[in-house]
Design a protein around this motif. Sequence first.
Motif, PDB file in Angstrom:
ATOM      1  N   GLU A 110       0.856  -1.185   0.000  1.00 24.20           N
ATOM      2  CA  GLU A 110       0.000   0.000   0.000  1.00 24.20           C
ATOM      3  C   GLU A 110       0.895   1.238   0.000  1.00 24.20           C
ATOM      4  O   GLU A 110       1.891   1.287   0.726  1.00 24.20           O
ATOM      5  CB  GLU A 110      -0.889  -0.021   1.240  1.00 24.20           C
ATOM      6  CG  GLU A 110      -2.070   0.878   1.141  1.00 24.20           C
ATOM      7  CD  GLU A 110      -3.152   0.484   2.142  1.00 24.20           C
ATOM      8  OE1 GLU A 110      -3.964   1.366   2.441  1.00 24.20           O
ATOM      9  OE2 GLU A 110      -3.174  -0.648   2.622  1.00 24.20           O
ATOM     10  N   THR A 111       0.542   2.209  -0.813  1.00 26.07           N
ATOM     11  CA  THR A 111       1.362   3.409  -0.943  1.00 26.07           C
ATOM     12  C   THR A 111       0.601   4.629  -0.457  1.00 26.07           C
ATOM     13  O   THR A 111      -0.559   4.833  -0.814  1.00 26.07           O
ATOM     14  CB  THR A 111       1.781   3.608  -2.418  1.00 26.07           C
ATOM     15  OG1 THR A 111       2.553   2.466  -2.822  1.00 26.07           O
ATOM     16  CG2 THR A 111       2.613   4.855  -2.601  1.00 26.07           C
ATOM     17  N   ALA A 112       1.253   5.418   0.364  1.00 28.09           N
ATOM     18  CA  ALA A 112       0.705   6.688   0.837  1.00 28.09           C
ATOM     19  C   ALA A 112       1.567   7.819   0.288  1.00 28.09           C
ATOM     20  O   ALA A 112       2.789   7.676   0.148  1.00 28.09           O
ATOM     21  CB  ALA A 112       0.696   6.732   2.361  1.00 28.09           C
ATOM     22  N   ARG A 113       0.925   8.918  -0.050  1.00 22.99           N
ATOM     23  CA  ARG A 113       1.644  10.109  -0.519  1.00 22.99           C
ATOM     24  C   ARG A 113       1.753  11.093   0.643  1.00 22.99           C
ATOM     25  O   ARG A 113       0.748  11.451   1.256  1.00 22.99           O
ATOM     26  CB  ARG A 113       0.927  10.736  -1.701  1.00 22.99           C
ATOM     27  CG  ARG A 113       0.976   9.840  -2.946  1.00 22.99           C
ATOM     28  CD  ARG A 113       0.235  10.426  -4.132  1.00 22.99           C
ATOM     29  NE  ARG A 113       0.597  11.772  -4.473  1.00 22.99           N
ATOM     30  CZ  ARG A 113       1.666  12.120  -5.213  1.00 22.99           C
ATOM     31  NH1 ARG A 113       2.479  11.198  -5.658  1.00 22.99           N
ATOM     32  NH2 ARG A 113       1.902  13.382  -5.495  1.00 22.99           N
ATOM     33  N   LEU A 114       2.963  11.516   0.909  1.00 16.70           N
ATOM     34  CA  LEU A 114       3.248  12.374   2.056  1.00 16.70           C
ATOM     35  C   LEU A 114       3.793  13.712   1.569  1.00 16.70           C
ATOM     36  O   LEU A 114       4.873  13.770   0.978  1.00 16.70           O
ATOM     37  CB  LEU A 114       4.288  11.714   2.962  1.00 16.70           C
ATOM     38  CG  LEU A 114       4.029  10.266   3.375  1.00 16.70           C
ATOM     39  CD1 LEU A 114       5.221   9.717   4.129  1.00 16.70           C
ATOM     40  CD2 LEU A 114       2.762  10.166   4.192  1.00 16.70           C
ATOM     41  N   GLN A 115       3.045  14.769   1.814  1.00 19.62           N
ATOM     42  CA  GLN A 115       3.518  16.105   1.462  1.00 19.62           C
ATOM     43  C   GLN A 115       4.174  16.706   2.695  1.00 19.62           C
ATOM     44  O   GLN A 115       3.514  16.967   3.700  1.00 19.62           O
ATOM     45  CB  GLN A 115       2.366  16.985   0.988  1.00 19.62           C
ATOM     46  CG  GLN A 115       2.829  18.337   0.519  1.00 19.62           C
ATOM     47  CD  GLN A 115       1.727  19.105  -0.181  1.00 19.62           C
ATOM     48  OE1 GLN A 115       0.701  18.553  -0.561  1.00 19.62           O
ATOM     49  NE2 GLN A 115       1.945  20.396  -0.340  1.00 19.62           N
ATOM     50  N   VAL A 116       5.482  16.877   2.601  1.00 17.49           N
ATOM     51  CA  VAL A 116       6.241  17.434   3.714  1.00 17.49           C
ATOM     52  C   VAL A 116       6.257  18.953   3.567  1.00 17.49           C
ATOM     53  O   VAL A 116       6.554  19.486   2.497  1.00 17.49           O
ATOM     54  CB  VAL A 116       7.680  16.870   3.727  1.00 17.49           C
ATOM     55  CG1 VAL A 116       8.501  17.486   4.865  1.00 17.49           C
ATOM     56  CG2 VAL A 116       7.657  15.349   3.851  1.00 17.49           C
ATOM     57  N   ARG A 117       5.921  19.637   4.625  1.00 15.90           N
ATOM     58  CA  ARG A 117       5.934  21.100   4.579  1.00 15.90           C
ATOM     59  C   ARG A 117       7.379  21.582   4.520  1.00 15.90           C
ATOM     60  O   ARG A 117       8.315  20.821   4.736  1.00 15.90           O
ATOM     61  CB  ARG A 117       5.209  21.677   5.798  1.00 15.90           C
ATOM     62  CG  ARG A 117       5.901  21.384   7.109  1.00 15.90           C
ATOM     63  CD  ARG A 117       5.118  21.941   8.302  1.00 15.90           C
ATOM     64  NE  ARG A 117       5.827  21.699   9.542  1.00 15.90           N
ATOM     65  CZ  ARG A 117       6.810  22.429  10.010  1.00 15.90           C
ATOM     66  NH1 ARG A 117       7.239  23.493   9.353  1.00 15.90           N
ATOM     67  NH2 ARG A 117       7.395  22.135  11.154  1.00 15.90           N
ATOM     68  N   ALA A 118       7.568  22.845   4.204  1.00 16.96           N
ATOM     69  CA  ALA A 118       8.912  23.422   4.213  1.00 16.96           C
ATOM     70  C   ALA A 118       9.405  23.448   5.658  1.00 16.96           C
ATOM     71  O   ALA A 118       8.748  24.018   6.539  1.00 16.96           O
ATOM     72  CB  ALA A 118       8.894  24.821   3.624  1.00 16.96           C
ATOM     73  N   LEU A 119      10.519  22.805   5.908  1.00 24.55           N
ATOM     74  CA  LEU A 119      11.061  22.682   7.267  1.00 24.55           C
ATOM     75  C   LEU A 119      12.257  23.609   7.429  1.00 24.55           C
ATOM     76  O   LEU A 119      13.205  23.560   6.636  1.00 24.55           O
ATOM     77  CB  LEU A 119      11.504  21.244   7.520  1.00 24.55           C
ATOM     78  CG  LEU A 119      10.470  20.138   7.279  1.00 24.55           C
ATOM     79  CD1 LEU A 119      11.120  18.759   7.407  1.00 24.55           C
ATOM     80  CD2 LEU A 119       9.296  20.283   8.225  1.00 24.55           C
ATOM     81  N   SER A 120      12.229  24.431   8.447  1.00 20.18           N
ATOM     82  CA  SER A 120      13.371  25.311   8.711  1.00 20.18           C
ATOM     83  C   SER A 120      14.493  24.508   9.369  1.00 20.18           C
ATOM     84  O   SER A 120      14.252  23.465   9.997  1.00 20.18           O
ATOM     85  CB  SER A 120      12.953  26.461   9.633  1.00 20.18           C
ATOM     86  OG  SER A 120      12.699  25.971  10.946  1.00 20.18           O
ATOM     87  N   ASP A 121      15.719  25.006   9.246  1.00 21.05           N
ATOM     88  CA  ASP A 121      16.842  24.341   9.901  1.00 21.05           C
ATOM     89  C   ASP A 121      16.647  24.306  11.415  1.00 21.05           C
ATOM     90  O   ASP A 121      16.993  23.315  12.065  1.00 21.05           O
ATOM     91  CB  ASP A 121      18.160  25.037   9.560  1.00 21.05           C
ATOM     92  CG  ASP A 121      18.629  24.722   8.151  1.00 21.05           C
ATOM     93  OD1 ASP A 121      18.171  23.709   7.572  1.00 21.05           O
ATOM     94  OD2 ASP A 121      19.468  25.485   7.619  1.00 21.05           O
ATOM     95  N   GLY A 122      16.077  25.368  11.971  1.00 13.91           N
ATOM     96  CA  GLY A 122      15.815  25.405  13.408  1.00 13.91           C
ATOM     97  C   GLY A 122      14.836  24.323  13.832  1.00 13.91           C
ATOM     98  O   GLY A 122      15.033  23.652  14.849  1.00 13.91           O
TER      99      GLY A 122
END
Length: 182
Positions: A110-122
């Motif tokens: 089973e495949t899920a699509r994961l949209q990762v938000r823009a992550l800051s270095d902090g």
Amino acid sequence: MLAAAGVPFEVERPAVDEDELKAALADLAPRDLADALAEAKALRGSQASPERLVLGADSMLELAGGGRLDKPENPDAARTQLRMMSGGVHELHSAAVIVEGGAAVWRHVETARLQVRALSDGFIDSYVGAEWDRIRHTSGCFEYESKGAQLFSRVQGSHFAILGLPLLPLLAFLRDRKIMPS
């Protein structure tokens, strides 16, 4: 997940060298690699109990630009992986295979699509610092059921698959086999 769903089971950890298998199967697509690893685990477990149904499972994170992520070796590798995931839509392939008598009798990926938000270095530094012990054994550096949920802006797919097991198809198989009530 199995216990919460009322599935009777016993846990045995088969001796499978995942790194060696991944190296030998490096040409496989991430989806197929997850399936092959799940099957290898189930086959190895079946050697000790050939008369029983043995479930093997594995998950593989496929990056939007191609390639896959493995478990990070250290916190710096986890930070690098999270930077690679930041702002992208990636696929998580969760595979399960059941072996009986030394042969696969059921499989599902089973495949899920994961949209990762823009992550800051902090954020990445804080997250890895707080969560390292929990994420060190995960592809993609997250546990979706805890603070890892903060990584995502959108998720499409089964919650169970994201946790690592295509549970609903597995339950259907167990009902078909009369192991679970229908």
